[in-house]
Write a protein that holds these residues in place. Structure first.
Motif, short mmCIF file in Angstrom:
data_model
loop_
_atom_site.label_atom_id
_atom_site.label_comp_id
_atom_site.label_asym_id
_atom_site.label_seq_id
_atom_site.Cartn_x
_atom_site.Cartn_y
_atom_site.Cartn_z
N TYR A 18 -27.69 -30.59 34.46
CA TYR A 18 -26.53 -29.86 33.98
C TYR A 18 -25.38 -30.08 34.96
N CYS A 19 -24.34 -30.78 34.50
CA CYS A 19 -23.23 -31.15 35.37
C CYS A 19 -21.93 -30.55 34.85
N ASP A 77 -36.24 -19.78 31.39
CA ASP A 77 -37.59 -20.11 31.84
C ASP A 77 -37.65 -21.38 32.69
N LYS A 78 -36.58 -22.14 32.71
CA LYS A 78 -36.56 -23.40 33.48
C LYS A 78 -35.57 -23.26 34.62
N LYS A 79 -36.06 -22.62 35.69
CA LYS A 79 -35.19 -22.35 36.83
C LYS A 79 -34.72 -23.66 37.48
N CYS A 80 -33.46 -23.65 37.86
CA CYS A 80 -32.84 -24.83 38.44
C CYS A 80 -32.40 -24.56 39.87
N VAL A 81 -32.04 -25.63 40.54
CA VAL A 81 -31.36 -25.54 41.83
C VAL A 81 -30.09 -26.37 41.73
N ALA A 136 -23.05 -14.23 38.06
CA ALA A 136 -24.22 -14.09 37.20
C ALA A 136 -24.63 -15.43 36.58
N LEU A 137 -23.67 -16.31 36.36
CA LEU A 137 -24.00 -17.61 35.78
C LEU A 137 -24.92 -18.39 36.70
N VAL A 138 -24.57 -18.45 37.98
CA VAL A 138 -25.42 -19.17 38.94
C VAL A 138 -26.76 -18.46 39.08
N LYS A 139 -26.75 -17.13 39.02
CA LYS A 139 -28.00 -16.38 39.08
C LYS A 139 -28.91 -16.74 37.90
N PHE A 189 -26.92 -29.09 38.37
CA PHE A 189 -28.16 -28.31 38.34
C PHE A 189 -29.30 -29.14 37.75
N GLY A 190 -30.51 -28.86 38.22
CA GLY A 190 -31.70 -29.48 37.65
C GLY A 190 -32.95 -28.82 38.20
#
Length: 594
Positions: free
Chosen positions: A477-478, A522-526, A488-491, A549-550
């Motif tokens: 996600y770019c 359900d698919k946590k990213c960093v 909250a979006l980044v959270k 993000f990925g």
């Protein structure tokens, strides 16, 4: 006189159609051309073009020092085309030398008597009952009365050629051209001295057309003050040279660049392209749309510290393309990319560097997202674009949102989109790399809108990826999420949830507050590019808003682009500036598939 023949032929061969007709209208030129040896040398040729993408056959030939341009349907029998050629020949032969009603004569020759036919390579007459498409592709010679034409089918040709109006030393320059029936192109670059107009060949290279070979030329500091000229000569697969090389000279002289640009520090870390099949370099960059930078409000209120010339797209696009050129990236995601500038400049420039790309504009807007990928590294499998708000209409959470009409209207009335480009690494057939490129709503006090946009994006991608069941799907996600790391979006992206009691739901006030909204991912990213001090630096606002993000179980970070320092950003007060083309900073990293 014979000694001048090669020069004369060279001049004539480079004439455009219009110039040729003006040239031969001169009576003295007609007398010179009428000598039999020159007519045989230059005139008796018919050019036949049979484009594969339409149903037309184009035949160019000369009669009586006038060029004729004939277009016929491929499926028409060739006898009808030959009848039209005969008629033109008869009219020209019977036309009086002096124009006027008194000199007109009745027809002297019957078209039934005149012969017009095609010969193949063995000298055999071609059947006139076959179609134009077949007959002209087989023909080697056209005979009309006492004239014989050698037929050249689909000769390579440069259709259009241009260079940017502004050229700066040390900035890569790619000729923007279109060509037909061309396999390779020879590029000859010349500098023209300002005083003597003397041309000096600086560089010459032959490049495969429609390939990933780089066609860029970089003027050097010693070329400042000179003009730049490029001559492009097309060749086909049989190494046949096109009869008329195309050239263009930039009217303005090469100027000195603005000095050291911040991106050059990053380029020290991206000098080499990645070559391992499971590794790639990705960049995300909000390039500041011309739609906004050219507005008076932008120039006088938002960026008054930036000179107007440095806000013009003609200047900024040179800085942007130089920056992208030095990153040697495999995937590039741009936000605020103007559609017209993408088509006219970015796409052809990037093609000259070996990239293909797609641009999708936001709803009712001229700018949007563009994603480029290097054709040496990836095949594009699929492309999808969707309005962010519409995705939520089929989700359970939308029932809650509908209870608050103001929130519903504000969410659905946004023009943000999700652009999805699915790539397959050249040597990894089962991998599907889903690259998501987006730009979220920008207004302050709208974090609740942006987190809902993020949730909508996740749901959209989840639904989209169902088509790749059986493949190894990896998602990135770019974009410019207009959200700092504490939002909250980044959270939602990194922790996987935003609860109904989160303060973000009160940010829109009572009119936009909606109870019992909880979001789950359900698919946590960093964030693979981390959380730099800033990615957006303007006078009065400094924050990190851009991310790649990925899921960490899918990718290993090999390298992250170094962050711009505050000292560099404030060298010209803030961004943009004469050395930084956008108010945002490009982010990027090298990733390896796990």
């Amino acid at each position: 006189m014979l000694a001048t023949l090669p020069k004369v032929v060279q001049v004539i061969s480079r004439c455009s159609r219009r110039s040729w007709n003006r040239l031969i209208a001169n009576s003295s030129v007609q007398l010179f051309l009428s000598t039999s040896w020159l007519c045989h040398y230059t005139m008796n040729k018919a050019i036949v073009r049979i484009p594969p993408d339409n149903n037309i056959v184009c035949i160019d030939y000369d009669i009586g020092f006038k060029m004729r341009y004939l277009q016929r349907d491929k499926d028409e029998v060739v006898s009808r085309a030959l009848a039209r050629i005969k008629l033109s020949y008869i009219k020209e032969k019977q036309s009086p030398k002096k124009k006027g009603k008194r000199n007109r004569q009745p027809p002297q020759q019957d078209s039934d008597v005149l012969q017009a036919f095609l010969l193949d390579g063995n000298g055999n007459r071609i059947d006139e009952n076959i179609t134009n498409g077949i007959a002209w592709s087989q023909a080697k010679q056209l005979v009309v009365g006492d004239k014989q034409y050698a037929i050249e089918v689909n000769p390579p040709k440069i259709l259009s050629l241009r260079l940017p109006d502004t050229i700066m030393a040390q900035f890569p320059m790619v000729p923007i051209l279109t060509a037909e029936f061309t396999d390779t192109i020879k590029y000859d670059w010349f500098t023209i001295a300002p005083d003597s107009n003397e041309e000096t060949l600086v560089e010459s290279k032959i490049v495969n057309h429609d390939s990933t070979q780089i066609t860029a030329f970089i003027p050097q500091t010693q070329h400042v003050g000179s003009k730049l000229k490029v001559v492009c000569t097309p060749y086909n697969s049989q190494h046949t040279q096109g009869s008329d090389p195309s050239s263009v000279t930039v009217a303005a002289a090469i100027t000195a660049g603005p000095g050291t640009c911040p991106c050059q520090m990053t380029h020290l870390y991206t000098k080499k392209r990645l070559t391992q099949p499971d590794s790639f370099r990705i960049v995300s960059y909000n390039v500041l749309a011309d739609t906004y930078s050219s507005q008076e409000h932008t120039q006088k209120v938002l960026f008054p510290y930036c000179p107007p010339y440095a806000l013009s797209i003609d200047y900024r696009k040179l800085l942007i393309t130089r920056e992208l050129y030095g990153y040697n990236a495999d995937i590039i995601c741009l936000q605020e990319c103007d559609k017209d500038i993408f088509n006219q400049f970015y796409a052809p420039f990037m093609k000259g560097l070996g990239y293909d790309g797609i641009q999708d504009s936001k709803i009712n807007n001229r700018e949007g997202e563009a994603t480029f990928y290097h054709m040496d590294r990836f095949n594009m499998i699929d492309h999808h674009c969707q309005s962010i708000g519409n995705t939520l209409k089929n989700d359970e959470i939308f029932k809650q949102i509908c209870k608050c009409p103001t929130l519903k209207y504000r969410l659905l009335n946004r023009n943000s989109i999700v652009q999805i480009v699915t790539l397959q690494p050249k040597e990894l057939e089962n991998i599907r790399l889903v690259v998501v490129n987006t730009h979220f709503y920008f207004r302050p006090q709208a974090s609740h809108i942006r987190v809902l946009q993020g949730y909508s994006m996740l749901k959209c991608v989840e639904k989209y990826c169902e088509k790749f069941i059986g493949n190894d799907v990896r998602v990135l996600y770019c974009g410019d999420f207009n959200s700092h790391p504490r939002t909250a979006l980044v959270k939602l992206m990194t922790t996987g949830s935003v609860q109904s009691n989160d303060p973000v739901w009160h940010e829109g006030g009572e009119e936009e507050f909606c109870e019992n909204i909880s979001l789950r991912n359900d698919k946590k990213c960093v964030s693979f590019t981390g959380y730099p001090q800033f990615t957006n630096f303007v006078n009065g606002f400094v924050e990190c808003l851009d991310y790649i993000f990925g899921q960490p179980e899918h990718f290993q970070v090999e390298q992250v682009f170094p962050s711009m320092t505050e000292e560099v950003a404030t060298a010209y007060t803030a961004l943009p500036s004469v050395v930084s083309p956008s108010d945002h900073v490009a982010i990027g990293c090298d990733l390896r598939l796990k």
